[in-house]
Every structure is written in C-alpha cells, then in structure tokens.
Scaffold this motif. Sequence first.
Motif, short mmCIF file in Angstrom:
data_model
loop_
_atom_site.label_atom_id
_atom_site.label_comp_id
_atom_site.label_asym_id
_atom_site.label_seq_id
_atom_site.Cartn_x
_atom_site.Cartn_y
_atom_site.Cartn_z
N ASP A 138 0.82 -1.21 0.00
CA ASP A 138 0.00 0.00 0.00
C ASP A 138 0.86 1.26 0.00
O ASP A 138 0.39 2.34 -0.39
N GLU A 179 -2.08 -3.59 6.40
CA GLU A 179 -2.91 -2.42 6.68
C GLU A 179 -4.26 -2.49 5.98
O GLU A 179 -5.30 -2.18 6.58
N GLU A 180 -4.26 -2.94 4.73
CA GLU A 180 -5.49 -2.94 3.94
C GLU A 180 -6.09 -4.33 3.72
O GLU A 180 -7.16 -4.44 3.13
N SER A 240 -0.73 -6.45 2.02
CA SER A 240 -0.79 -5.23 2.83
C SER A 240 -1.54 -5.58 4.11
O SER A 240 -2.75 -5.81 4.07
N GLN A 243 -4.82 -6.77 1.87
CA GLN A 243 -4.51 -7.33 0.55
C GLN A 243 -3.64 -8.58 0.67
O GLN A 243 -2.66 -8.60 1.42
N ARG A 258 -3.58 -10.26 11.00
CA ARG A 258 -4.58 -10.17 9.94
C ARG A 258 -5.11 -11.55 9.56
O ARG A 258 -6.29 -11.73 9.28
#
Length: 344
Positions: A172, A199-200, A197, A202, A232
């Motif tokens: 990202d 964070e996102e 990612s 992905q 995640r």
Amino acid sequence: MARRRVQRLSEEEQDLMQFEDRYKNRPRPKQESTDLVAGIVIRARGHHYDVQTDPGTDNRVRVCEVRGRLLAEQIADRSKDTLVAVGDHVWVRPNGKEKGLIERIDERTSVLSRQRPGVNMLAEDVILANPDQALVVFAAADPEPHTRMLDRFLVIAEFNELPTAICVNKVDLTGLDAAKRIFGLYETIGYEVIYTSAEEGQGIDALRDLLTDRVTVVTGPSGVGKSSLINRIDPRLSLQVGDLRDFQQKGKHTTRAAQLFRMPFGEKTYIADTPGIRELGLYDIDPIDLQFYFVEMQEYLHDCRYSGCTHDHEPECAVRAAVERGEINAERYESYLKLLHGEE
C-alpha cells in the motif's frame, strides 16, 4: 565391567530393532494404541521436550523425557547427532496430566540443519525437523528492501532443500507495480511471491492458504510487518506489532533453538521463527558449491569450459555469458559474487 556395558547396549539395540520391525509401516502402534499418543516436539529444553499432542487424542502440551532405550541407541550409533529435535513427530506414553515419556521418533522427511558448532568432525545439528517450507517476509518500503539480504536467505533455504515463498508486505506504500519492479525477478526464476498489505488486508487469503496445514519457517528483517500479517490472518492472536519473535520465544530460558507454535487455523498449521534461517551464516557452504543454490544459474553450470569454474574470472564461462545476454539478472549475479568472496 566395560565388557558387560557393551553387551547391555547390544541387547537394547536388538530390542529397539525388534520394536521398530513390529510396528513398521503402521500409523499407530497396534498393541499399545491405548497407551501411546502422537505428538510433535514444539520446544527443546535440555533433556526435556514440550510435546504438543494431537487434537484427536490427548490435545495438550506435555513435558517429556526420552526413553532410556533410545538414548542408548544414540550412544551406540554416533551418526545420530540430534536424537530429538523441534519438529520431530513422536509417540508419547503419558505420565499423569502434564508429563510423558517419548517412546518412539518417526523418521524425518526434511531438516533445517547446520554443522554442529565447535566440533571438528562431521556432526549434524538439527535446528528444525520436518519443515515443509520457509516464508521470507520483506517490505516494499519502510524499511527499504535490500534484495542482497533476500538472496542470502534464499541460498540458505536452497542449501537445506527447503521450498521457499516470498511475502512482500506494505504494498500500500508503493503500489503493486512498484513492488513488482523490485521483486518480480524472483517470480521469473521460480519463487512464489505473495504481495500483501497488512494495513489494507490485501493478499491475506493467499497467505493463509500458503501457511495452512504446513510447518513454516517465518523469517525476514525487523520492521517488515510479520506480526501485523499474522494478526490479519487470525486476529485472535492479538500480537503486538514487532512481537512475533517474542511470541515464538517466551520464557526466561530462551536459546538460539527453534520453537514451534500451533496456529488456530488448519489442523497441522505451525510457524517457527528460528535462527536457522535468520542468523545462520554461510560457513557451512563450500564456496565452490554456492553456484548450485542460485537456481537460475543451474542450467548453465555444465557449459563452462573449466569444470571447476567459479564464474568469476575464468574464460569461456557460460554463466557470465548468460549475464551479458541478460538471461541471468546482473544484480543476482553480483549477489553471487559478494557471497562467493565472503562480503556482506
């Protein structure tokens, strides 16, 4: 007295051979099926081993010692340098609710090992038994990726015949195209590369699929987001950012040995953050053999004029010619030369 000791070891070896023949090719010892439970060694602490037993049988962690008969076998057979290692599949006779005795060790299918430090004779030090794969995690940015360090990880994994995938996190920050300009090379030479990612979210599904029901050595530089990725995959772990290594090495008596942790997805999913990949140097690898661990060089090795070609300066070198034609990446070749000459 010495003669009686030799005789006693011989009898125990014969007893062990009869024991193995009796249960050979059987998934579970038949006549003792109610007594023994299967498990995997997740931690070694001196002469004691933490064994995670199968969910279908005992489903607990037991602190185990090794049956004396197996120790006697190791004494008699000096080729067995590491009798029990983290990752070994074992059969345990329970002793109460928390302890047990390792009665049998299944044959290893793979190892992550090194020459035993401080020993002049050939002696294998098994860091991790039965790993299925290695996962090397790098960031697309923050920290800036150093592919020469990645090449070093890959050489060590190839030396140990350990299938390896690469996870590129924080895409990202750069965008997928920019990340592929750096790491796409490794896809072209045959490595699986997963772009993620944390964070996102992905690439998380692909990463979970890669890890599920496998024993995976997870490694990579600090700050690349290993803990965030694991969170995640399964938020129940609630690891603090930067704490993957602490997660793997809780306790005051932490050593350089590997430690396995069962992950809460898949029945046989384990990860290990081990110095076997992260800190193990290349001193075990003969410089002349380094060429075999750069996978893209292998098809050219037999076309050089000289059989002992180091692909550094010799005339009529097929590898250097492939570099000049662009068939071997020049930066990877430079990594090879740096490692060949012992440069960081």
